[in-house]
Structure formats: structure tokens, C-alpha cells
Enzyme design. Structure first.
Site, PDB file in Angstrom:
ATOM      1  N   LYS A  13       0.824  -1.212   0.000  1.00 16.23           N
ATOM      2  CA  LYS A  13       0.000   0.000   0.000  1.00 16.23           C
ATOM      3  C   LYS A  13       0.854   1.256   0.000  1.00 16.23           C
ATOM      4  O   LYS A  13       0.522   2.234  -0.658  1.00 16.23           O
ATOM      5  CB  LYS A  13      -0.926   0.015   1.231  1.00 16.23           C
ATOM      6  CG  LYS A  13      -2.128  -0.895   1.037  1.00 16.23           C
ATOM      7  CD  LYS A  13      -3.182  -0.624   2.090  1.00 16.23           C
ATOM      8  CE  LYS A  13      -4.354  -1.575   1.918  1.00 16.23           C
ATOM      9  NZ  LYS A  13      -5.278  -1.561   3.034  1.00 16.23           N
ATOM     10  N   LYS A  55     -10.589  -2.846  -4.430  1.00 15.41           N
ATOM     11  CA  LYS A  55     -11.389  -1.622  -4.489  1.00 15.41           C
ATOM     12  C   LYS A  55     -10.545  -0.447  -4.945  1.00 15.41           C
ATOM     13  O   LYS A  55     -11.048   0.511  -5.498  1.00 15.41           O
ATOM     14  CB  LYS A  55     -11.904  -1.274  -3.084  1.00 15.41           C
ATOM     15  CG  LYS A  55     -13.081  -2.063  -2.613  1.00 15.41           C
ATOM     16  CD  LYS A  55     -13.456  -1.537  -1.229  1.00 15.41           C
ATOM     17  CE  LYS A  55     -14.251  -2.531  -0.445  1.00 15.41           C
ATOM     18  NZ  LYS A  55     -14.301  -2.222   0.981  1.00 15.41           N
ATOM     19  N   LYS A  62      -4.572  -8.797  -7.683  1.00 19.95           N
ATOM     20  CA  LYS A  62      -5.752  -9.079  -6.850  1.00 19.95           C
ATOM     21  C   LYS A  62      -6.930  -8.162  -7.240  1.00 19.95           C
ATOM     22  O   LYS A  62      -6.699  -6.999  -7.562  1.00 19.95           O
ATOM     23  CB  LYS A  62      -5.344  -8.799  -5.391  1.00 19.95           C
ATOM     24  CG  LYS A  62      -6.288  -9.291  -4.349  1.00 19.95           C
ATOM     25  CD  LYS A  62      -5.725  -9.014  -2.959  1.00 19.95           C
ATOM     26  CE  LYS A  62      -5.756  -7.541  -2.600  1.00 19.95           C
ATOM     27  NZ  LYS A  62      -5.500  -7.238  -1.200  1.00 19.95           N
TER      28      LYS A  62
HETATM   29  P1  TYM Z   1     -10.741  -5.552   3.440  1.00 18.44           P
HETATM   30  O1  TYM Z   1     -11.768  -4.517   3.737  1.00 18.44           O
HETATM   31  O2  TYM Z   1      -9.617  -5.184   2.533  1.00 18.44           O
HETATM   32  O3  TYM Z   1     -11.412  -6.847   2.850  1.00 18.44           O
HETATM   33  C1  TYM Z   1     -12.492  -7.496   3.503  1.00 18.44           C
HETATM   34  C2  TYM Z   1     -12.352  -8.991   3.318  1.00 18.44           C
HETATM   35  O4  TYM Z   1     -12.340  -9.316   1.927  1.00 18.44           O
HETATM   36  C3  TYM Z   1     -11.213 -10.156   1.637  1.00 18.44           C
HETATM   37  N1  TYM Z   1     -10.756  -9.853   0.269  1.00 18.44           N
HETATM   38  C4  TYM Z   1     -10.606 -10.762  -0.699  1.00 18.44           C
HETATM   39  N2  TYM Z   1     -10.815 -12.090  -0.706  1.00 18.44           N
HETATM   40  C5  TYM Z   1     -10.586 -12.747  -1.863  1.00 18.44           C
HETATM   41  N3  TYM Z   1     -10.167 -12.123  -3.010  1.00 18.44           N
HETATM   42  C6  TYM Z   1      -9.924 -10.786  -3.041  1.00 18.44           C
HETATM   43  N4  TYM Z   1      -9.532 -10.197  -4.155  1.00 18.44           N
HETATM   44  C7  TYM Z   1     -10.154 -10.047  -1.829  1.00 18.44           C
HETATM   45  N5  TYM Z   1     -10.039  -8.739  -1.512  1.00 18.44           N
HETATM   46  C8  TYM Z   1     -10.404  -8.638  -0.212  1.00 18.44           C
HETATM   47  C9  TYM Z   1     -10.178  -9.783   2.685  1.00 18.44           C
HETATM   48  O5  TYM Z   1      -9.233 -10.815   2.871  1.00 18.44           O
HETATM   49  C10 TYM Z   1     -11.035  -9.545   3.911  1.00 18.44           C
HETATM   50  O6  TYM Z   1     -11.290 -10.756   4.568  1.00 18.44           O
HETATM   51  N6  TYM Z   1      -7.771  -5.556   7.429  1.00 18.44           N
HETATM   52  C11 TYM Z   1      -9.023  -6.045   6.912  1.00 18.44           C
HETATM   53  C12 TYM Z   1     -10.236  -5.668   7.765  1.00 18.44           C
HETATM   54  C13 TYM Z   1     -10.117  -6.008   9.205  1.00 18.44           C
HETATM   55  C14 TYM Z   1     -10.243  -7.287   9.778  1.00 18.44           C
HETATM   56  C15 TYM Z   1     -10.096  -7.088  11.192  1.00 18.44           C
HETATM   57  C16 TYM Z   1     -10.469  -8.566   9.264  1.00 18.44           C
HETATM   58  C17 TYM Z   1      -9.903  -5.116  10.224  1.00 18.44           C
HETATM   59  N7  TYM Z   1      -9.893  -5.763  11.401  1.00 18.44           N
HETATM   60  C18 TYM Z   1     -10.148  -8.150  12.077  1.00 18.44           C
HETATM   61  C19 TYM Z   1     -10.527  -9.636  10.172  1.00 18.44           C
HETATM   62  C20 TYM Z   1     -10.370  -9.423  11.543  1.00 18.44           C
HETATM   63  C21 TYM Z   1      -9.244  -5.460   5.537  1.00 18.44           C
HETATM   64  O7  TYM Z   1      -8.731  -4.427   5.204  1.00 18.44           O
HETATM   65  O8  TYM Z   1     -10.152  -6.139   4.804  1.00 18.44           O
END
Ligand code: TYM
Length: 337
Positions: A117, A203, A200
Site C-alpha cells: 500500500k 477496491k 488481486k
Molecule cells: P478488506 O476490507 O480489505 O477486505 C475485507 C475482506 O475481503 C477479503 N478480500 C478478498 N478475498 C478474496 N479475493 C480478493 N480479491 C479479496 N479482496 C479482499 C479480505 O481478505 C477480507 O477478509 N484488514 C481487513 C479488515 C479487518 C479485519 C479485522 C479482518 C480489520 N480488522 C479483524 C478480520 C479481523 C481489511 O482491510 O479487509
């Protein structure tokens, strides 16, 4: 498909930025729904994590409500489980500060998501982005959660959560935080960009053509799949034939995940055919999955007052669990109580 655990405290989070895409759904949200049947689930819209990069305040508020609506429309049961926004439960920030003091700078430096990032211009990024994984560890451990359904890109953060828990337990000579298990789907843990199968689905990609968004219209879904990058070979009948074909692999993976079939059986069905029939079938199944979520979301966002109430009640329930745990952690480290 992995077998669903039971009797666990489940925690997971998603950033309320942009519109969630098929990767978020297949990698995470769909498992959140399945896992509800046999576990206590706590789901969080991580608005504090979102703030680690610039957010327009009004848009962040709106997207938090929209994201809540999408999750409810996708099947999160807010009567039986908890859905809330992170900033509404102060225990997260308090525990995150303690973890900032437990985690080592060397651990932070190894986090690949920060490197991705921040890119080359690390110095210009927020300090929050750097310590982001410590807040994530606090999210999970504030509930002593032991099961975290996420996509593959979060694996390293869960490992860090365990490192932090272990160091905390060791430093204070107490068996306080549990071991956390990630719950990562087998076939859909990393959904790739439709225009570049080596990247990947994300967003933050400037072009929305590479991702299917959970609010896309039927026509948008069909057109994105039709224009998705493929290659000139027919689809193979065996998995080995997918080697070095990232775009074909991604489209087959999406189809297998959405239809709950194995990759092998999809290849048996479509092996030897060109992409055009397969893409039509893929667009059809995606439309069937996304349409009801989109339509229900529209109804839910029309009543922001109701969504706010659901999130507020969720925050109260979340606080009731996290407050005693974090308060005890504060006592353990030496804060007056
Ligand atoms: P975030 O908001 O980026 O994504 C949310 C969830 O979607 C999954 N994901 C994907 N899975 C498969 N293919 C993809 N291309 C893809 N893009 C995103 C992510 O793995 C995630 O599960 N840091 C985390 C949010 C968070 C969190 C937590 C998760 C904050 N605290 C505690 C679990 C436990 C995040 O930015 O997810």
C-alpha cells in the site's frame, strides 16, 4: 469448501470504503453468513482502519451505512449476531495502543500489505497505516475471538495477531489471549482482477472494469465478464492445463466458488470449449447471486435511520463483550482500576 467450525467466537471486519466486490464476497462475506449457524459472530465495519488513508468524511459516513446494508442483504443476521462500526466501541483503540507497545518495529516492517500500500513513497503515508495490523489484532482479541474468516491477503495479519497475543501472555506471565485460527476458503481466497489475472481484485484499482461490484446491474456484470481478459486456448479438462493461465484460472475459480462446485468438475463440464459459452454461463450465475443482494440493499439504504439503529445496538452488544476483556488487559499491564 472447508468444513464450518462450531462453538467458536468469530470476528471479522471489512473496510467501509468504496463498494465491496466479488473478492470481498467470495473471500470473506459469504463465509461470514455460513458460519453464523453454529458460532457466536461479531462483524465489524472498520471505519478506523479506513482512516489510515484519506477519506472524505461525509462519504465515509455514507459508505459505512451502505456497507452495513450490503452485509445484511447478503445474509448477516443482526438479530442473532453482532454488526457494528469499529469507532463506536472504544475498547478497540485502547487495546490497539497496548498492542502498539507489545508489537516490535521489526514485525511491522515485515507486513507485506503495508509495503504494497505504501509503495515507494513510505515516508508520506500515515503512521496509522504502519500500525494498522496492531489495530486489527486488537479488533480480534478484544473479544478473545478464536476464529477469523478472511481472504488470503489477511493471513499474515492473523499470524501477527498470534505473535502479539503470545508476547503479551509471555511478558505478563498470564494465559490471557487465546490462539486465533484463520478461516480461509480453499478455492476463493484470492479472486483476481478481471483485466489482469496476476493482480488481486481490489477496491483501490482506479478502473472498476477489473472487478464485479456487489451493486453492479445485471448488464454491468454481463459486460464485465464478457470483456474479462482470457486467452486463445480452449478451456482445459484437467487442472494441470490451467498452469500459466492466470485469467482462465481466475474465471474458473469464480465459477466454482459461486456454484459451490470443485474446479475439477467445472473443468470436466467446460473442458475443450472456448471462453464464450463459459463466460455466458459465468455471467448468468453471478447475476443470480448479486441481483437479490443489490435489490435488498436498495431497500435497506432507503431507511438510514433503521441502519443506524442496528449498528448502534450492535455496538452496545459488542461493547458489553469487549469492555471487561480490555479492562482486564489494562489492569494486567498496570493501569489503575
Ligand atoms: P478488506 O476490507 O480489505 O477486505 C475485507 C475482506 O475481503 C477479503 N478480500 C478478498 N478475498 C478474496 N479475493 C480478493 N480479491 C479479496 N479482496 C479482499 C479480505 O481478505 C477480507 O477478509 N484488514 C481487513 C479488515 C479487518 C479485519 C479485522 C479482518 C480489520 N480488522 C479483524 C478480520 C479481523 C481489511 O482491510 O479487509
Amino acid at each position: 469448501m472447508l468444513s464450518i467450525p462450531s462453538g467458536k467466537v468469530v470476528f471479522s471486519g471489512i473496510q467501509p470504503t468504496g463498494i465491496p466486490h466479488l473478492g470481498n464476497y467470495l473471500g470473506a462475506a459469504r463465509q461470514w453468513v455460513d458460519i453464523q449457524k453454529s458460532n457466536q459472530c461479531i462483524y465489524c465495519l472498520v471505519d478506523m482502519h479506513a482512516l489510515t488513508v484519506w477519506q472524505d468524511p461525509q462519504t465515509l459516513r455514507q459508505q459505512t451505512l451502505e456497507q452495513a446494508a450490503i452485509l445484511i442483504a447478503a445474509g448477516i443476521d443482526t438479530n442473532k449476531h453482532i454488526l457494528f462500526n469499529q469507532s463506536a466501541v472504544t475498547a478497540h483503540a485502547r487495546l490497539a495502543w497496548i498492542f502498539n507497545c507489545v508489537a516490535r518495529i521489526g514485525w511491522m516492517n515485515r507486513m507485506t500489505q503495508f509495503k504494497d500500500k505504501a509503495g515507494k513513497n513510505r515516508e508520506a503515508h500515515s503512521a496509522g497505516l504502519y500500525v494498522y495490523p496492531n489495530l486489527m489484532a486488537a479488533d480480534i482479541l478484544a473479544y478473545k475471538a478464536n476464529c477469523v474468516p478472511v481472504g488470503e491477503d489477511q493471513r499474515q495479519h492473523i499470524e501477527l495477531t498470534n505473535d502479539i497475543a503470545q508476547k503479551f501472555n509471555h511478558d505478563y506471565q498470564i494465559d490471557f489471549f487465546p490462539k486465533v485460527d484463520e478461516f480461509i476458503p480453499k478455492t476463493s481466497a484470492k479472486i483476481m482482477n478481471l483485466r489482469d489475472g496476476t493482480k488481486k481484485m481490489s477496491k483501490s484499482d482506479p478502473s472498476a472494469q477489473g472487478r464485479i461490484e456487489m451493486l453492479d446491474t445485471d448488464d454491468e456484470i454481463a459486460s464485465k465478464i464478457k470483456r474479462a481478459k482470457s486467452d486463445s486456448e480452449p478451456l482445459p479438462s484437467e487442472i494441470e492445463g490451467l498452469q500459466n493461465r492466470p485469467e482462465a484460472t481466475n474465471l474458473i475459480t469464480i465459477y466454482a466458488a459461486v456454484t459451490d462446485k470443485s474446479i475439477e468438475s467445472v473443468l470436466q463440464q467446460y473442458g475443450g470449449q472456448g471462453f464464450s459459452t463459459f463466460k455466458t454461463a459465468l455471467a448468468d450465475v453471478l447475476v443470480e447471486i448479486i441481483r437479490p443482494i443489490r435489490e435488498e440493499t436498495k431497500k435497506l439504504v432507503a431507511d438510514p435511520g433503521h441502519l443506524k439503529k442496528v449498528l448502534k445496538q450492535g455496538a452496545e452488544k459488542a461493547s458489553a463483550i469487549a469492555e471487561p476483556i480490555v479492562s482486564e488487559a489494562e489492569y494486567i499491564v498496570g493501569f489503575l482500576k
